[in-house]
Motif scaffolding. Structure first.
Motif, mmCIF file in Angstrom:
data_model
loop_
_atom_site.group_PDB
_atom_site.id
_atom_site.type_symbol
_atom_site.label_atom_id
_atom_site.label_comp_id
_atom_site.label_asym_id
_atom_site.label_seq_id
_atom_site.Cartn_x
_atom_site.Cartn_y
_atom_site.Cartn_z
ATOM 1 N N SER A 1 -14.861 7.231 55.500
ATOM 2 C CA SER A 1 -15.181 8.190 53.969
ATOM 3 C C SER A 1 -14.701 9.778 54.888
ATOM 4 N N THR A 2 -14.755 10.103 56.525
ATOM 5 C CA THR A 2 -14.066 10.970 56.329
ATOM 6 C C THR A 2 -12.876 11.418 57.430
ATOM 7 N N ASP A 3 -12.136 10.338 57.425
ATOM 8 C CA ASP A 3 -10.726 10.349 58.461
ATOM 9 C C ASP A 3 -10.703 9.000 58.443
ATOM 10 N N PRO A 4 -9.763 8.361 57.174
ATOM 11 C CA PRO A 4 -10.011 6.545 56.124
ATOM 12 C C PRO A 4 -8.425 6.422 57.812
ATOM 13 N N ASP A 5 -7.665 7.943 57.981
ATOM 14 C CA ASP A 5 -6.544 7.032 59.390
ATOM 15 C C ASP A 5 -7.477 6.641 60.407
ATOM 16 N N LYS A 6 -8.462 7.214 61.146
ATOM 17 C CA LYS A 6 -9.087 6.658 62.560
ATOM 18 C C LYS A 6 -9.394 5.307 62.293
ATOM 19 N N LEU A 7 -9.623 4.613 61.269
ATOM 20 C CA LEU A 7 -10.160 3.283 60.835
ATOM 21 C C LEU A 7 -9.264 1.902 61.916
ATOM 22 N N GLU A 8 -8.101 2.658 61.679
ATOM 23 C CA GLU A 8 -6.869 1.842 62.189
ATOM 24 C C GLU A 8 -6.876 1.773 64.182
ATOM 25 N N GLN A 9 -7.324 2.932 64.419
ATOM 26 C CA GLN A 9 -7.699 3.328 65.767
ATOM 27 C C GLN A 9 -9.221 2.653 66.077
ATOM 28 N N LEU A 10 -9.944 3.068 65.028
ATOM 29 C CA LEU A 10 -11.489 2.009 65.802
ATOM 30 C C LEU A 10 -11.132 0.180 65.632
ATOM 31 N N ASN A 11 -10.021 -0.081 64.850
ATOM 32 C CA ASN A 11 -9.730 -1.359 64.774
ATOM 33 C C ASN A 11 -8.874 -1.607 66.265
ATOM 34 N N GLN A 12 -8.129 -1.069 66.797
ATOM 35 C CA GLN A 12 -7.608 -1.185 67.906
ATOM 36 C C GLN A 12 -9.019 -1.128 68.891
ATOM 37 N N LEU A 13 -9.739 0.164 69.216
ATOM 38 C CA LEU A 13 -10.872 -0.205 70.313
ATOM 39 C C LEU A 13 -11.467 -0.970 70.278
ATOM 40 N N ILE A 14 -11.654 -1.855 68.820
ATOM 41 C CA ILE A 14 -12.220 -3.125 68.874
ATOM 42 C C ILE A 14 -11.571 -4.350 69.434
ATOM 43 N N ASN A 15 -10.616 -4.370 68.794
ATOM 44 C CA ASN A 15 -9.737 -5.317 69.291
ATOM 45 C C ASN A 15 -9.987 -5.193 71.077
ATOM 46 N N ASP A 16 -9.052 -4.323 71.749
ATOM 47 C CA ASP A 16 -9.362 -3.953 73.218
ATOM 48 C C ASP A 16 -10.526 -4.044 74.006
ATOM 49 N N ALA A 17 -11.281 -3.877 73.279
ATOM 50 C CA ALA A 17 -12.924 -4.371 73.931
ATOM 51 C C ALA A 17 -12.560 -5.864 73.635
ATOM 52 N N GLU A 18 -12.603 -6.213 73.043
ATOM 53 C CA GLU A 18 -12.382 -7.772 72.592
ATOM 54 C C GLU A 18 -11.627 -8.180 73.903
ATOM 55 N N LEU A 19 -10.568 -8.082 74.414
ATOM 56 C CA LEU A 19 -9.132 -8.508 75.375
ATOM 57 C C LEU A 19 -10.240 -8.146 76.823
ATOM 58 N N ARG A 20 -11.012 -7.125 76.703
ATOM 59 C CA ARG A 20 -11.454 -6.610 78.075
ATOM 60 C C ARG A 20 -12.480 -7.609 78.097
ATOM 61 N N LEU A 21 -13.107 -8.189 77.343
ATOM 62 C CA LEU A 21 -14.423 -9.475 77.276
ATOM 63 C C LEU A 21 -14.085 -10.340 77.477
ATOM 64 N N GLN A 22 -13.124 -11.172 76.975
ATOM 65 C CA GLN A 22 -12.173 -12.219 77.010
ATOM 66 C C GLN A 22 -11.768 -12.418 78.261
ATOM 67 N N ASP A 23 -11.231 -11.246 78.905
ATOM 68 C CA ASP A 23 -10.652 -10.838 80.221
ATOM 69 C C ASP A 23 -11.701 -11.193 81.637
ATOM 70 N N ASP A 24 -12.986 -10.821 81.131
ATOM 71 C CA ASP A 24 -13.927 -10.411 82.085
ATOM 72 C C ASP A 24 -15.267 -12.374 82.677
ATOM 73 N N ALA A 25 -14.836 -12.431 80.755
ATOM 74 C CA ALA A 25 -15.268 -14.466 81.047
ATOM 75 C C ALA A 25 -14.016 -14.829 81.522
ATOM 76 N N SER A 26 -13.091 -15.350 81.415
ATOM 77 C CA SER A 26 -11.813 -15.698 82.508
ATOM 78 C C SER A 26 -12.137 -15.484 84.091
ATOM 79 N N LYS A 27 -12.261 -14.326 84.321
ATOM 80 C CA LYS A 27 -12.496 -14.234 85.583
ATOM 81 C C LYS A 27 -13.817 -14.920 86.045
ATOM 82 N N ASP A 28 -15.374 -14.783 85.280
ATOM 83 C CA ASP A 28 -16.329 -15.848 85.921
ATOM 84 C C ASP A 28 -16.458 -16.661 85.943
ATOM 85 N N ARG A 29 -15.286 -17.496 85.432
ATOM 86 C CA ARG A 29 -15.090 -19.056 85.598
ATOM 87 C C ARG A 29 -15.176 -19.349 86.793
#
Length: 153
Positions: free
Chosen positions: A125-153
């Motif tokens: 509602s305040t800045d719809p263009d920021k949704l894409e940035q938020l989506n990218q942050l979520i994707n980056d966080a998911e990649l970090r989780l995958q990297d961390d999980a692969s390092k733990d194996r």
């Protein structure tokens, strides 16, 4: 990156105040602004800085608030010569990051999914263009989780 804090740094959250006054009393926030501008300051320096801003306050009141900020572990006090010098325990960016993390952790642990939903709605509602940035942050966080999980194996 902000160092991980085990201590509480947000004593109160005042959502209707502006800036640092959301996290501190108004005099505390003014003092923290001065400390972050001049990293090592005496009580006299702070007193004079506040007076230069037009505040009518006693030197004793300034010292009391400085003592309160030391007790909250937001400021450190060192004896230099015959006077105390105050410095922030965290720089402004690290303090802000830690405070936001603490507030969000509290909201999420108390209310869960509605916090996420309201956050996304607020961004939309305040800045719809920021949704894409938020989506990218979520994707980056998911990649970090995958990297961390692969390092733990």
């Amino acid at each position: 990156m902000a160092r991980e804090l085990k201590r509480r740094i947000v004593a109160a959250f005042r959502p209707h105040n502006e800036g640092l006054a959301k996290l501190f009393g108004s005099l505390e926030s003014d003092i923290m602004e001065l400390i972050w501008q001049s990293p090592e300051s005496s009580a006299r320096d702070i007193f004079e800085g506040l007076r230069d801003q037009g505040q009518r306050i006693s030197y004793g009141a300034v010292k009391t608030v400085l003592d309160r900020l030391v007790a909250k572990d937001v400021l450190a006090r060192l004896m230099v010569g015959n006077q105390y010098v105050y410095r922030a325990t965290l720089n402004r960016e690290d303090f802000t990051t830690a405070a936001i993390r603490e507030i969000l952790d509290s909201l999420v642990s108390s209310f869960g999914a509605p916090v996420y939903a309201q956050f996304v709605e607020q961004v939309r509602s305040t800045d719809p263009d920021k949704l894409e940035q938020l989506n990218q942050l979520i994707n980056d966080a998911e990649l970090r989780l995958q990297d961390d999980a692969s390092k733990d194996r």
